[in-house]
Design an enzyme around this catalytic site. Structure first.
Site, mmCIF file in Angstrom:
data_model
loop_
_atom_site.group_PDB
_atom_site.id
_atom_site.type_symbol
_atom_site.label_atom_id
_atom_site.label_comp_id
_atom_site.label_asym_id
_atom_site.label_seq_id
_atom_site.Cartn_x
_atom_site.Cartn_y
_atom_site.Cartn_z
ATOM 1 N N GLY A 3 5.171 -0.981 2.714
ATOM 2 C CA GLY A 3 4.307 0.164 2.485
ATOM 3 C C GLY A 3 5.074 1.472 2.365
ATOM 4 O O GLY A 3 6.119 1.670 2.977
ATOM 5 N N HIS B 4 0.813 -1.210 0.000
ATOM 6 C CA HIS B 4 0.000 0.000 0.000
ATOM 7 C C HIS B 4 0.855 1.273 0.000
ATOM 8 O O HIS B 4 1.903 1.343 0.621
ATOM 9 C CB HIS B 4 -0.925 0.012 1.215
ATOM 10 C CG HIS B 4 -0.205 -0.002 2.539
ATOM 11 N ND1 HIS B 4 0.238 1.130 3.165
ATOM 12 C CD2 HIS B 4 0.156 -1.032 3.339
ATOM 13 C CE1 HIS B 4 0.822 0.824 4.305
ATOM 14 N NE2 HIS B 4 0.796 -0.492 4.443
ATOM 15 N N ASP B 5 0.381 2.242 -0.749
ATOM 16 C CA ASP B 5 0.966 3.586 -0.811
ATOM 17 C C ASP B 5 2.339 3.637 -1.472
ATOM 18 O O ASP B 5 3.009 4.671 -1.410
ATOM 19 C CB ASP B 5 1.049 4.221 0.581
ATOM 20 C CG ASP B 5 -0.314 4.374 1.224
ATOM 21 O OD1 ASP B 5 -1.013 5.343 0.885
ATOM 22 O OD2 ASP B 5 -0.697 3.519 2.053
#
Length: 280
Positions: A139, A121-122
């Site tokens: 992340g 994520h991200d």
């Protein structure tokens, strides 16, 4: 013509561009956008607020836009974007963003993600990034244009990897890598710069000599690092490659320390300490 296999499950609200090819047993969620010419070979899952750029190709058992592996995430409407002409190989996972970041996980145009690579994520990947088999990005990792990350390498969350950097296979990356840097080992150490990658992208021999001298000053010569940084900035103010490294080091958005210099334990795997190959 758009071709959709009858076994594919496509939500009515999904947007499917012209010329897309969707193979057997693919699953596409209602907020997904596939731009023109995208191919999902088979058994691909695309969900969430996800856009896949034109002429990208996704091979079997990849999943894109699935929820982040983050305990803070409670179903917020975050996004995932994959750039045009990107190749996503078998079993790759690309998670949509969580909370506390930019709200979007991004893979730039023209990237290649080899089998079983994971983009958490991200993460923010620039254009032309290559992740070899089984690469693991934690992340909020940022990977700039043209970087190459070797098979089985693990990159700690919030690490930043500069443009045209190279990470050797099985490396453990816990700190930021400057542009053009070549790292090796567990933990990863800066052992040189990506000479071959620079040459392939038009760098001159004079530029490489200057870059070598600057790297030696910054990362090998004795002295206080802050003073050496100021010396390099003054000496090579008109050299764009050197100044790119200095700008990366000075970037206030960086959250981790800079990777430490070292020497290769096995030079034959990637060139010498002075002139590593880039493996691309």
């Amino acid at each position: 013509m758009t071709v959709i296999h009858p076994s594919a499950l496509i939500a009515p609200d999904a947007t499917i561009g012209a010329g897309c090819r969707i193979g057997p047993f693919c699953t596409i969620g209602p907020e997904v956008v596939l731009e023109a010419g995208v191919e999902l070979v088979s058994h691909v899952v695309v969900e969430g607020i996800t856009r896949i750029g034109a002429d990208s190709r996704v091979l079997p058992f990849a999943s894109i836009g699935t929820p982040p592996q983050d305990t803070k995430y409670k179903g917020e409407p975050t996004r995932c974007e994959v750039g045009a002409r990107t190749l996503v190989r078998e079993g790759v996972t690309i998670h949509r963003a969580s909370v506390g970041g930019s709200g979007v996980t991004t893979v730039g145009a023209g990237c290649m993600l080899m089998a079983q690579a994971h983009v958490a994520h991200d993460c923010q990947l620039g254009e032309g990034v290559v992740l070899a088999n089984n690469v693991m990005l934690g992340g909020h990792v940022h990977v700039a244009d043209g970087a190459f990350i070797g098979g089985g390498a693990a990159v700690h969350q919030t690490v930043r990897i500069g443009r045209l950097a190279m990470v050797s296979g099985l490396a453990g990356v816990t700190n930021d890598i400057p542009p053009f840097g070549y790292v090796f080992g567990l933990p990863a150490r800066l052992v040189g710069f990506n000479k071959v990658g620079l040459l392939r992208r038009g760098a001159t021999r004079d530029q490489l000599r200057t870059l070598r001298t600057a790297n030696n000053l910054l990362f090998k010569d004795p002295g206080e690092f802050a003073a050496k940084l100021e010396q390099a900035a003054a000496r090579w103010a008109e050299e764009p490659l050197v100044m790119e490294i200095i700008a990366f080091i000075r970037d206030a958005a960086r959250r981790r320390q800079l990777v430490r210099p070292g020497r290769m334990a096995a030079p034959e795997l990637g060139g010498t300490d002075e002139e590593p190959g880039d493996g691309q």
